[in-house]
Design a protein around this motif. Sequence first.
Motif, PDB file in Angstrom:
ATOM      1  N   UNK A  48       0.972  -1.550  -0.392  1.00  0.00           N
ATOM      2  CA  UNK A  48      -0.069  -0.198  -0.174  1.00  0.00           C
ATOM      3  C   UNK A  48       0.535   1.356   0.118  1.00  0.00           C
ATOM      4  N   UNK A  49       0.428   2.753  -0.850  1.00  0.00           N
ATOM      5  CA  UNK A  49       1.084   3.809  -0.752  1.00  0.00           C
ATOM      6  C   UNK A  49       0.676   4.131   0.627  1.00  0.00           C
ATOM      7  N   UNK A  50      -0.430   4.318   1.217  1.00  0.00           N
ATOM      8  CA  UNK A  50      -0.424   5.446   2.331  1.00  0.00           C
ATOM      9  C   UNK A  50      -0.780   4.246   3.454  1.00  0.00           C
ATOM     10  N   UNK A  51       0.172   4.833   4.982  1.00  0.00           N
ATOM     11  CA  UNK A  51       0.264   4.885   6.012  1.00  0.00           C
ATOM     12  C   UNK A  51      -0.360   6.160   6.677  1.00  0.00           C
ATOM     13  N   UNK A  52      -0.735   5.604   8.044  1.00  0.00           N
ATOM     14  CA  UNK A  52      -1.624   6.552   8.698  1.00  0.00           C
ATOM     15  C   UNK A  52      -1.165   5.948  10.024  1.00  0.00           C
ATOM     16  N   UNK A  53      -1.152   6.774  11.319  1.00  0.00           N
ATOM     17  CA  UNK A  53      -1.040   6.376  12.484  1.00  0.00           C
ATOM     18  C   UNK A  53      -2.069   7.829  13.249  1.00  0.00           C
ATOM     19  N   UNK A  54      -3.119   7.267  14.112  1.00  0.00           N
ATOM     20  CA  UNK A  54      -4.133   7.801  14.668  1.00  0.00           C
ATOM     21  C   UNK A  54      -3.851   6.978  16.313  1.00  0.00           C
ATOM     22  N   UNK A  55      -4.086   8.380  16.889  1.00  0.00           N
ATOM     23  CA  UNK A  55      -4.497   7.840  18.413  1.00  0.00           C
ATOM     24  C   UNK A  55      -6.387   7.815  19.087  1.00  0.00           C
ATOM     25  N   UNK A  56      -6.523   7.133  19.580  1.00  0.00           N
ATOM     26  CA  UNK A  56      -7.477   6.718  20.097  1.00  0.00           C
ATOM     27  C   UNK A  56      -7.627   6.939  21.652  1.00  0.00           C
ATOM     28  N   UNK A  57      -8.756   7.912  21.928  1.00  0.00           N
ATOM     29  CA  UNK A  57      -9.256   8.656  23.477  1.00  0.00           C
ATOM     30  C   UNK A  57     -10.191   8.628  22.991  1.00  0.00           C
ATOM     31  N   UNK A  58     -11.387   7.597  24.962  1.00  0.00           N
ATOM     32  CA  UNK A  58     -12.444   7.608  24.787  1.00  0.00           C
ATOM     33  C   UNK A  58     -13.058   9.051  24.347  1.00  0.00           C
ATOM     34  N   UNK A  59     -14.621   9.270  23.781  1.00  0.00           N
ATOM     35  CA  UNK A  59     -14.746  10.532  24.055  1.00  0.00           C
ATOM     36  C   UNK A  59     -14.249  11.394  22.656  1.00  0.00           C
ATOM     37  N   UNK A  60     -13.234  11.059  22.426  1.00  0.00           N
ATOM     38  CA  UNK A  60     -12.424  11.948  21.001  1.00  0.00           C
ATOM     39  C   UNK A  60     -12.567  11.411  19.580  1.00  0.00           C
ATOM     40  N   UNK A  61     -12.317   9.981  19.846  1.00  0.00           N
ATOM     41  CA  UNK A  61     -12.025   9.021  18.532  1.00  0.00           C
ATOM     42  C   UNK A  61     -10.711   8.635  18.056  1.00  0.00           C
ATOM     43  N   UNK A  62     -10.845   8.641  17.045  1.00  0.00           N
ATOM     44  CA  UNK A  62      -9.323   8.395  15.893  1.00  0.00           C
ATOM     45  C   UNK A  62      -9.191  10.429  15.884  1.00  0.00           C
ATOM     46  N   UNK A  63      -7.642   9.925  16.111  1.00  0.00           N
ATOM     47  CA  UNK A  63      -7.501  11.724  15.782  1.00  0.00           C
ATOM     48  C   UNK A  63      -6.202  11.546  14.641  1.00  0.00           C
ATOM     49  N   UNK A  64      -5.853  11.827  14.020  1.00  0.00           N
ATOM     50  CA  UNK A  64      -4.362  11.590  12.782  1.00  0.00           C
ATOM     51  C   UNK A  64      -3.367  11.754  13.123  1.00  0.00           C
ATOM     52  N   UNK A  65      -2.211  11.610  13.158  1.00  0.00           N
ATOM     53  CA  UNK A  65      -1.125  11.889  14.378  1.00  0.00           C
ATOM     54  C   UNK A  65      -0.832  12.585  13.103  1.00  0.00           C
ATOM     55  N   UNK A  66       0.457  11.807  11.598  1.00  0.00           N
ATOM     56  CA  UNK A  66       1.231  11.923  10.362  1.00  0.00           C
ATOM     57  C   UNK A  66       0.296  10.205   9.632  1.00  0.00           C
ATOM     58  N   UNK A  67       0.734  10.939   8.522  1.00  0.00           N
ATOM     59  CA  UNK A  67       0.177  10.310   7.431  1.00  0.00           C
ATOM     60  C   UNK A  67       1.472  10.636   6.787  1.00  0.00           C
ATOM     61  N   UNK A  68       1.452   9.453   6.302  1.00  0.00           N
ATOM     62  CA  UNK A  68       2.781   8.892   4.941  1.00  0.00           C
ATOM     63  C   UNK A  68       1.728   8.188   2.976  1.00  0.00           C
ATOM     64  N   UNK A  69       2.146   8.874   1.923  1.00  0.00           N
ATOM     65  CA  UNK A  69       2.050   8.740   0.754  1.00  0.00           C
ATOM     66  C   UNK A  69       3.053   8.450   0.050  1.00  0.00           C
TER      67      UNK A  69
END
Lengths: 112, 113
Positions: B29-50
């Motif tokens: 895959x070309x694209x990869x992502x890092x998220x953090x998940x915290x209660x009530x905040x869903x998934x938040x995107x930290x960085x991604x790479x294409x």
Amino acid sequence: SQQGEEDPQALSIQEGENATMNCSYKTSINNLQWYRQNSGRGLVHLILIRSNEREKHSGRLRVTLDTSKKSSSLLITASRAADTASYFCATLLKSSGDKLTFGTGTRLAVRP
Amino acid sequence: DVKVTQSSRYLVKRTGEKVFLECVQDMDHENMFWYRQDPGLGLRLIYFSYDVKMKEKGDIPEGYSVSREKKERFSLILESASTNQTSMYLCASYSGGQRTEAFFGQGTRLTVV
């Protein structure tokens, strides 16, 4: 800031009833996707709708997209206890790469 | 089957430590992502790479950096771990295009003490 926000935050229904979750987002998108997460595990893709589509079906799932209102809804018909999970919408925005941004999620509990 | 593998399921680190979270995908895959998940905040995107060596900041990049030296591997680095970085970290990969889906790893629950 969060791209997508789901509503309601939590939903509790009886088995056999329908469940509707809504998602609002902020910017123009290429497509919108819905994912499911069981109890603190990785997310699993459910369905994708492109920005030029208005409605999509997959089994018991129905997704609608209204780009003028920047909103989407996910309907699960005839719910089962096994549908208990968190559901997230995600929007794809093409920048230099594909930016996939998630919302805050809806926790669905289906009572047997 | 597509596989996205995160190196650790649970991790406990001390404040100030440099922390590496590794993610490997086997589908080219070309694209990869890092998220953090915290209660009530869903998934938040930290960085991604294409692409290899190409990266973009997500919504909450502060305190993090990333490395993508090979297409299949995307690393998240906490330069100096702090207690507010205690969270569930999720890696995902995505081939790109209009009709494709993202595949997720099982997550790394990081506790910073």
